[in-house]
Design a protein around this motif. Sequence first.
Motif: not given
Length: 885
Positions: A335, A339, A486, A551
């Motif tokens: 992810e 992103a 992340r 993100g």
Amino acid sequence: MNNKTIASKTITNDPNLSMKYRKLLFLMAALILAPAALTAQDSESSDDDNAYAKMIEGAEVSEGFFTFYQKDGKLLMAVSEDQLDSDFLLNYQIARGIGSSGLYGGTMLNIFEAELVALRKQNDRIMLVNKPHRYNAEAGTPQARAVDLTYGESILETAKVEATNEDGMMLIDVHSWFVGDLSNISQRIQFALSSRPGQPGRASLDRDRSFVEMVESFPENSNVQAMLTFRNQERSAPRTVPDSRFVPVSIFYSIAKLPEEPMKPRMADDRLGYFMTVHKDFTETQEEFFQRFVNRWRLECDGPRDAEGLCEPKEPIVYYLENTIPERYRQPMMEGVEAWGDAFEEAGFKNAIRAEMLPDSASAGDIRYATLRWNVSDQPGYGAIGPSVVDPRTGEILDADMLYEANMFLGQVNTFRNFVEPQEAINEIYNVTAEELELMKMGVKTESFFTEMGTQTNLVRTALMANGLLEAGAPMPDEFVDQATRWVTMHEVGHTLGLRHNFRSSTDTPVNRLHDTSFTGPRGVFSSVMDYPSPNIAPNGEENGHFYNTGVGSYDRWVISYGYTPDDDDAEEIARRAAEPGHAYGSDEDARGSAAIDPNVNVFSLSADPLAWGRQRADLIRGMLPVLPDIALEDDMPYYEVTDLFSSAFFQYARALAPSVKYIGGQYQHRDHIGDPNGRMPFEPVPLEKQREALNTIVDYAFAENAIRLPQDVYQKFGANRWSHWGNSNTYSGRIDFPLHQTLLGVQSSLLSQLFNPVRLQRVRDTEVKFGAENTVTIPELMDTVTEAIWSEAWNSPGSNIGSNRRDLQRAHLDAVIGLVTDAPNGTPADARSVARLVLQDLHERLERRLAPPAFDFDTYTRAHLVESKERIERALEAGLSLEN
């Protein structure tokens, strides 16, 4: 002599024969002799082919960009005529290090700038030459000839041509090239083993204990891995070396093909943060000597754009996760990679980037695969790092191999155990060396990044326990671990996309919106994942928002759109949007060192008001310290759990105060160009009220009498870590019990040192002239405010007893001020020395009045301290006066 030779010699030397007849006889002789000559040439050619075939017979073959043959202790490389004088890349990487001392497996030795090399043939030898690529001029110009004459090639290695076949393919033995010091790794080894800081140790390559481990070739690159043994002549080595006499390090050499058609470069712009490939061009038509290209992947549209203005790339950017990565982290890492797709859409590309697992049939050594890899070092060295290989002609990124240390991820899940010196939270920001700063500019992380992530996680753990959201001893929640994983993945991928750090991005988020997920979701807690943030922890009584960005942020989308949009004209317009909200940028050289001038450019801070955020964070920590034993200890748990959490929390307390120093004489720095929309001046003064607020923050949270208080019953529960084995320290700075005075004073002294730093004092004087003395905290105000806060117990009549930590702080203050008078550091303004003398005189008078009858009934400690301090001031004033005369 045979008859043919006699006939030829006799006839051709006869002067009576005509020229025509002589030519005829020559032709006849040539026809007679030709078969013998041809037979000899055929025999020589056949012998060469036989030698070539014999040398490779039964060898282990690796075919690809270069073909290698391993046999009988030799490493033969086949070189064709076409490969001579053709440029290619040579990159060095530590394949297997020692897990400490900066020698970590997977780290590149020549980050971003691989060697541009070629093979040259000289007589019967082939030479590996390193070509200068930073200097050039337009081809065919006089300047180009001057460049050729000025900058020569370095000959790295040579090898004899062992055999040549009928196709002109040559064999050379390159075993000694790779089982040698081609990478100059010996220098790092020597410093890693040295017992004298800053001096190389004694270590030398032991060729008898070194060998080629692996050879592999692919269509676009060939790799050789060699296990090198260095004989250690020092008395010790890191514990990770099995036998300190013989230090093993494996070097991975990659020989890579350059793109046949160089990528069109994108010129760099100082308003955005890209790593750069820089040339010095001597052509007079250039506006300036330097040509600066951003480092980026080649991304080109595969067909027309759709209705939304997007196109599919001819070749998307694909990152592959090695199967060494634990399954727990694979999904958030994927992810984190993908992103970045949002940013590439702003550049005009859809489906531009994706993550996949590395196929079992593929190798991370194949330059066609950019990878995420797992590292299990003994002593943490960086936490995570994202280097890449770049075409030095254009800045095109050709490969990237990111490393993630297991130690950092274990610290995210379980309690961080390393003892840290809280004062380092300040020192490593302001006392950074020029060498360290250069490495940081290239995105290289140090052990401090690992320490930071560990102490941050401990602070989050403590806050969650204090709010009843986590039980003592329980692992961190998946939500936090996923967000942290992340973020760190997005950060390292960003480096491999060409992006530098952005330590100003946190100022794009108002302090009152930090926990508003409707704001931080689309914009980010910080506007760039290239920042070093602090985890976003809500003050007591507030609901927590995102810990980290979920993100990429608004700056990330802007900077990617600049570097990757296909149109150069569009890029120029994009760069002019620097003043827009969400585009704040400042990098390593803006954030660290005593020369750092902008209080909005910080590592590990949050919000558009770092000062207000710092007080919030400090208040949060001050509120947690008295209840640490209550929230951290459960039945059958060791008491050192409290000690570890206090150490981390106080480290983060110092972090929260560190940005305050920059406000004193500080200036807000902007990168806008003339004519940019809403453009700002290059420097704007920090308002006087903000400077005073910062100075008062340092006083209230570090220098005031009640700034740092720890209840006795809490201190009594600071247990000792009594595990005695390798890999674990069971003392705190050499003590079994916790060094409380040393720890507290360390933070206070570091802040004091930075306030009185010569560069800061110079800047204060400059801002007085630049913006007016009425608009800045002056040197007298700075010194008076600090002195009164630190000496508050003796400042006014009748005085009061002074506690032990306060006495330590007052002695540190005297050391600093006396130093300005008697032995001022280089660069200290003369005005600062004069004011320091006045401060000492004033303090001396006050101490005399406090000690004069009828004096307050001071305890023995206090009276002895005040008497000694007064006498120290007297001697300093006399010494200072003597020096002046």
